[in-house]
Design a protein around this motif. Structure first.
Motif, short mmCIF file in Angstrom:
data_model
loop_
_atom_site.label_atom_id
_atom_site.label_comp_id
_atom_site.label_asym_id
_atom_site.label_seq_id
_atom_site.Cartn_x
_atom_site.Cartn_y
_atom_site.Cartn_z
N UNK A 23 -5.90 -9.67 -9.52
CA UNK A 23 -6.90 -8.96 -8.73
C UNK A 23 -6.20 -8.15 -7.64
N UNK A 24 -6.57 -6.89 -7.50
CA UNK A 24 -5.91 -6.01 -6.54
C UNK A 24 -6.87 -5.57 -5.46
N UNK A 25 -6.37 -5.60 -4.22
CA UNK A 25 -7.15 -5.14 -3.07
C UNK A 25 -6.35 -4.02 -2.41
N UNK A 26 -6.86 -2.80 -2.50
CA UNK A 26 -6.13 -1.63 -2.04
C UNK A 26 -6.69 -1.12 -0.72
N UNK A 27 -5.79 -0.85 0.22
CA UNK A 27 -6.19 -0.24 1.48
C UNK A 27 -6.50 1.23 1.21
N UNK A 28 -7.71 1.64 1.57
CA UNK A 28 -8.15 2.98 1.22
C UNK A 28 -8.23 3.96 2.38
N UNK A 29 -7.86 3.54 3.58
CA UNK A 29 -7.94 4.45 4.73
C UNK A 29 -6.96 5.61 4.56
N UNK A 30 -7.29 6.72 5.16
CA UNK A 30 -6.42 7.89 5.09
C UNK A 30 -5.20 7.70 5.96
N UNK A 31 -4.14 8.41 5.63
CA UNK A 31 -2.90 8.34 6.40
C UNK A 31 -3.18 8.68 7.86
N UNK A 32 -2.57 7.93 8.77
CA UNK A 32 -2.79 8.12 10.20
C UNK A 32 -3.83 7.19 10.78
N UNK A 33 -4.58 6.50 9.93
CA UNK A 33 -5.63 5.60 10.41
C UNK A 33 -5.07 4.27 10.87
N UNK A 34 -5.86 3.57 11.67
CA UNK A 34 -5.55 2.20 12.05
C UNK A 34 -6.13 1.28 10.97
N UNK A 35 -5.26 0.53 10.30
CA UNK A 35 -5.71 -0.28 9.17
C UNK A 35 -5.76 -1.77 9.50
N UNK A 36 -5.70 -2.13 10.78
CA UNK A 36 -5.59 -3.53 11.15
C UNK A 36 -6.73 -4.37 10.57
#
Length: 394
Positions: A23-36
Motif C-alpha cells: 500500500x502506497x501513501x504519496x505526498x501530493x502537495x506542490x513543491x514549496x509547500x509545508x508538508x508537515x
C-alpha cells in the motif's frame, strides 16, 4: 494545488522486499509547500496498514517542521524520500530534534533525496562545544529504537546540530549516505551512535565540521567500512565518561576507510575526572588511508575541551583490546601516533601493526608517543614505535 494522500496502488517491488499488495501513501502537495501535517497523517495511516506499506515524498523542495514518526506499526514500513525537505524557521532554538523515526520494527528509508537542516544561521549561536550551559539546537535526523532497518541513498545537508543520531537500534544497515556541512560548523557530527547493537555504516561520504562518526556509550557491534571522511574531526570512539550511568562499549570495527584533511584521524577519547567507571573493549581500526590528517592515531584519556573538567584526576574508563593495523598515508603535523592512556587505568592489550605515516614539515619527522601503555608492536613502524613503561597510580 490541493494536498492529497492515501493513494493505494498495487505494485510489485521485489527488489525492495514488497509483496504484490503493498500500500502506497504519496505526498501530493506542490513543491514549496509545508508538508508537515500531511506527512504525519500519511505515516499514521501507513503505520496502521496490516501489510508492508510505503510513504513517498516526491521530487521537489518541501518545507518540513518538527515531526515525530513513531510506531509501533502493524507491519514494516518504507519512507521513500525523492525530493528535498528543508527545515522551517520554527525548528531552531530550544529544541533537540527535527525529524524523528522511532519505535519501528522493519523500517526502510531511501530514495535519493535530502534533508536540509538550514543550519547556517544557528551555527553562530551554537556554543555547546564550549559550555555545559547552552541553547539547544535540533538534531536533523533521529533514529530512536529502530529494529531491522535499512537506511540508504539519502543525504543530510547543513544540520544545525548532529546530522544523524542513532539510539537503541538493533540490526541497522546504513549505506550510501552523504553528509555535508562546512568544516567550521560546530557540533555537526555526521553520525552519532549510542546504546545500540548491530549497526553497519557502509560506503558513505561524510564532510562536516565535527566528528564524521562518533561512538557514544552503550554501543555494541558497530562495523564501519568504505567511508570517506573529511573535512571534519575524524572517526571517534567517545567522548566517554562525561556523564554518570554510562554503559560499556564493545565490538567496534573500522576498516577500509579514507580520511582526508581531518583535524583528527582514528581517535578514542575519554574524560579525566570521569563521572563513571566503564570499559571500552575490542576496538579495531584496520586498512585506513590518511591524506594530510592531523593526529592520525590518537588515544586521548585526558580529553578536556575548554577546561570543563579536573585534569588532576585520572580517567576511570578502561580501554582493553585495541588495535591499529595497516594505517598508511600522510600526517598534517608531526604527532603521527599518540597513545595517552590513563594513569589510574592503563590501557590493556594495545596492538600496533604495519603503520606507515609520513610527515614532511619543517619541524622534524613524525613522532610516536606513549604514556601508560606498553603496546604490542608488529610489522612496519613508521615512525618508530615507542614501548613506554606503564606508570601506575599511587
Amino acid at each position: 494545488m490541493g494536498a492529497y494522500f492515501g493513494v493505494s496502488t498495487i505494485f510489485v517491488f521485489c527488489l525492495l522486499g514488497f509483496s504484490a499488495n503493498a500500500e502506497e501513501f504519496t505526498i501530493g502537495s506542490s513543491s514549496g509547500s509545508d508538508i508537515t501535517q500531511e506527512l504525519l497523517k500519511a505515516f499514521t495511516s501507513a503505520c496502521q496498514s496490516p501489510s508492508r506499506s510505503r510513504v513517498v515524498i516526491p521530487k521537489g523542495e518541501f518545507k518540513l517542521g518538527e515531526i515525530e514518526l513513531r510506531g509501533p506499526c502493524k507491519a514494516p514500513i518504507d519512507i521513500v524520500l525523492r525530493g528535498t525537505v528543508k527545515a522551517d524557521g520554527n525548528t531552531a532554538y530550544g529544541k533537540d530534534k527535527w525529524v524523528v523515526f522511532g519505535n519501528i520494527n522493519g523500517f526502510k528509508l531511501h530514495g535519493g533525496g535530502a534533508f536540509d537542516g538550514e543550519g547556517n544561521a544557528a551555527w553562530r549561536v551554537n556554543n555547546c562545544h564550549k559550555t555545559f550551559e547552552c541553547k539547544k539546537l535540533p538534531i536533523s535526523i533521529r533514529f530512536d529504537f529502530i529494529e531491522n532497518a535499512i537506511i540508504k541513498d539519502i543525504s543530510s545537508i547543513d544540520a544545525k546540530n548532529f546530522h544523524i543520531n542513532v539510539l537503541g537500534a538493533k540490526n541497522m544497515t546504513m549505506s550510501n549516505i552523504k553528509i555535508i556541512a562546512p568544516e567550521d560548523s560546530p557540533n555537526t557530527d555526521g553520525i552519532h551512535l549510542g546504546r545500540s547493537d548491530g549497526v553497519k555504516i557502509l560506503n558513505s561520504f561524510i564532510s562536516t565540521g565535527d566528528d564524521c562518526i562518533s561512538v557514544g556509550d552503550g554501543m555494541k557491534n558497530l562495523h564501519v567500512e568504505g567511508v570517506v571522511c573529511g573535512p571534519g574531526h575524524g572517526i571517534s570512539v567517545g567522548s566517554l565518561g562525561r556523564y554518570g550511568m554510562e554503559q560499556d562499549v564493545s565490538g567496534i570495527t573500522v576498516k577500509n576507510c579514507t580520511l582526508q584533511s581531518t583535524d583528527n584521524g582514528l581517535r578514542i577519547k575519554t574524560w579525566p575526572s570521569s563521572a563513571c567507571s566503564t570499559t571500552a573493549s575490542d576496538i579495531h581500526f584496520e586498512d585506513i588511508i590518511l591524506k594530510d590528517v592531523s593526529n592520525p592515531i590518537l588515544i586521548d584519556q585526558e580529553y578536556c575541551p575548554w577546561n570543563q573538567c579536573n585534569k588532576q584526576k585520572s580517567s576511570t574508563i578502561k580501554l582493553v583490546n585495541i588495535s591499529f593495523k595497516k594505517i598508511r598515508g600522510t600526517s598534517g603535523n608531526k604527532d603521527a601516533v599518540k597513545l595517552l592512556c590513563s594513569k589510574g587505568y592503563p590501557c590493556q592489550n594495545v596492538e600496533i601493526g604495519d603503520i606507515d605515516i609520513r610527515y614532511n614539515g619543517a619541524d622534524g619527522p613524525a613522532t610516536f608517543q606513549c604514556s601508560n601503555v606498553s603496546p604490542k608492536i608488529m610489522g612496519t613502524q613508521i615512525p618508530k614505535a615507542c614501548s613506554a613503561p606503564v606508570t601506575k597510580a599511587n
